[in-house]
Scaffold this motif. Structure first.
Motif, PDB file in Angstrom:
ATOM      1  N   ILE A  49      71.391  86.051  19.850  1.00 42.57           N
ATOM      2  CA  ILE A  49      70.518  87.026  19.641  1.00 42.57           C
ATOM      3  C   ILE A  49      69.864  87.678  20.978  1.00 42.57           C
ATOM      4  N   GLU A  50      70.453  88.647  21.455  1.00 44.14           N
ATOM      5  CA  GLU A  50      69.896  89.240  22.879  1.00 44.14           C
ATOM      6  C   GLU A  50      69.852  90.666  22.846  1.00 44.14           C
ATOM      7  N   ILE A 104      63.915  77.314  14.163  1.00 47.29           N
ATOM      8  CA  ILE A 104      63.625  78.386  13.016  1.00 47.29           C
ATOM      9  C   ILE A 104      63.668  77.722  11.679  1.00 47.29           C
ATOM     10  N   ASN A 105      62.629  77.835  10.898  1.00 45.12           N
ATOM     11  CA  ASN A 105      62.735  77.039   9.339  1.00 45.12           C
ATOM     12  C   ASN A 105      62.964  78.204   8.509  1.00 45.12           C
ATOM     13  N   LYS A 132      56.789  84.116  24.309  1.00 43.56           N
ATOM     14  CA  LYS A 132      57.378  85.477  24.401  1.00 43.56           C
ATOM     15  C   LYS A 132      58.775  85.216  23.463  1.00 43.56           C
ATOM     16  N   LEU A 133      59.651  84.327  23.688  1.00 42.47           N
ATOM     17  CA  LEU A 133      60.842  84.114  22.998  1.00 42.47           C
ATOM     18  C   LEU A 133      60.543  84.012  21.506  1.00 42.47           C
ATOM     19  N   LEU A 137      62.382  86.628  18.795  1.00 42.77           N
ATOM     20  CA  LEU A 137      63.065  86.176  17.710  1.00 42.77           C
ATOM     21  C   LEU A 137      62.572  86.508  16.570  1.00 42.77           C
ATOM     22  N   MET A 138      60.995  86.666  16.152  1.00 39.48           N
ATOM     23  CA  MET A 138      60.647  87.198  15.051  1.00 39.48           C
ATOM     24  C   MET A 138      61.097  88.672  14.876  1.00 39.48           C
ATOM     25  N   LYS A 139      60.926  89.290  15.801  1.00 34.70           N
ATOM     26  CA  LYS A 139      61.166  90.721  15.631  1.00 34.70           C
ATOM     27  C   LYS A 139      62.592  91.149  15.627  1.00 34.70           C
TER      28      LYS A 139
END
Length: 339
Positions: A49-50, A104-105, A132-133, A137-139
């Motif tokens: 994811i980047e 991540i759950n 920030k990471l 990840l959530m976005k």
């Protein structure tokens, strides 16, 4: 109540001469737990994811608990799955030197929730980089992970469930072109490895024994049926079949290139055959024993084939893999997996 002389279609065995799950009426269930775990790990581990802000990577599946099954009811497939997943991730901000880690759950992957509704809860030790990471990840990661989860659901319904609805008698069609192609494959491979031309009866033949074990994502009964029910054998061999599944009953597959007879049949447990290739020395047969052992979530089949001509050993093993095991897994969804 059915009118006199019409009968109830659930009991019209003529629809399937073998009378196996006539009209797909009976409830059949297939355990998808082992297959699901392998598929989810395949889809999620090493997922990247980047963007130009940060780069993250799913390192491992730390937790994967739940269950999955596929059911066939009156020809309709019904799926049940429920998974609680925890993923471990690591990442860096673009241009940053410090790496942060977290998890991540995914607590609610099930048939009751649309994949777009699946919750993702990201956790990590607090630090400027980690915070920030986590936000990144959530976005950015939410849709990417949901897309992978959707691939699992699609594969469960399309890939894993293949073969659960058995073909009816009139659905198994003769395909002479396919049979010709498969027959050519058998002949070509055998001929390439045939260094001895001991075609005369009475000649001494050097022989060997083949032993191998195959794993199938099915029950012992399903594998046994795939080897003894004429419609199922026609389905994975893609052509006409002659089959008499009884002691001393004959069989003929792949346009006659493989033929023989049954020596012993124990439903869901054991099959023993006299078996030969058409191009083997005249009247020379091997003996093939299939020992079928059903495990918790798969079936293991141990195969021993004695009296195989030494010069044909490699090609015979190749043909078992290609024309039997791989074909059965593609046709019926008996795909293998590691346990």
């Amino acid at each position: 109540m059915a009118k006199w002389g019409e009968g109830d279609p659930r009991w019209i065995v003529e629809e399937r001469p073998d009378a196996t799950n006539v009209n797909n009426w009976h409830w059949t269930e297939k355990n998808a737990c082992g297959w699901s775990k392998e598929k989810l790990r395949e889809l999620l581990i090493d997922l990247k994811i980047e963007n130009d802000i940060a780069k993250c990577n799913i390192k491992e599946v730390e937790k994967l608990e739940g269950e999955a099954v596929a059911n066939n009811r009156k020809g309709k497939l019904i799926f049940f799955y429920e998974w609680d997943i925890i993923l471990k991730w690591s990442g860096k901000l673009e241009g940053g030197e410090k790496e942060a880690e977290g998890s991540i759950n995914i607590p609610n992957l099930s048939e009751e929730n649309d994949v777009s509704e699946v919750e993702l809860v990201t956790m990590s030790k607090s630090s400027p980089e980690a915070d920030k990471l986590k936000e990144f990840l959530m976005k950015e990661g939410r849709d990417i992970i949901r897309e992978q989860l959707n691939k699992y659901v699609v594969a469960l319904k399309e890939e894993f469930s293949q073969g659960m609805i058995l073909p009816k008698k009139d659905e198994v069609k003769s395909n002479n072109d396919t049979v010709a192609s498969l027959s050519a494959g058998f002949n070509k491979q055998v001929h390439m490895n045939n260094t001895d031309k001991n075609d005369v009866k009475g000649c001494k033949i050097n022989t060997t024994t083949l032993e191998f074990t195959e794993k199938f994502q099915c029950t012992g009964e399903e594998f046994y049926n795939a080897m003894t029910v004429i419609e199922m054998v026609q389905a994975f061999t893609h052509g006409p079949v002659k089959l008499e599944p009884k002691k001393d009953g004959k069989f003929e597959l792949f346009g006659g290139n493989v033929h023989g007879s049954f020596i012993e049949l124990i439903p869901s447990t054991k099959i023993v055959q006299h078996w030969r290739f058409k191009r083997w020395p005249a009247e020379h047969y091997s003996t093939v024993t299939f020992k079928i052992e059903q495990k918790d979530d798969h079936t293991e089949v141990k195969v021993v084939q004695t009296s195989v001509p030494q010069s044909e050993a490699d090609s015979t093993k190749e043909n078992w893999d290609r024309y039997y095991w791989e074909a059965m897994k593609r046709t019926f969804g008996f795909g293998s997996f590691f346990v």
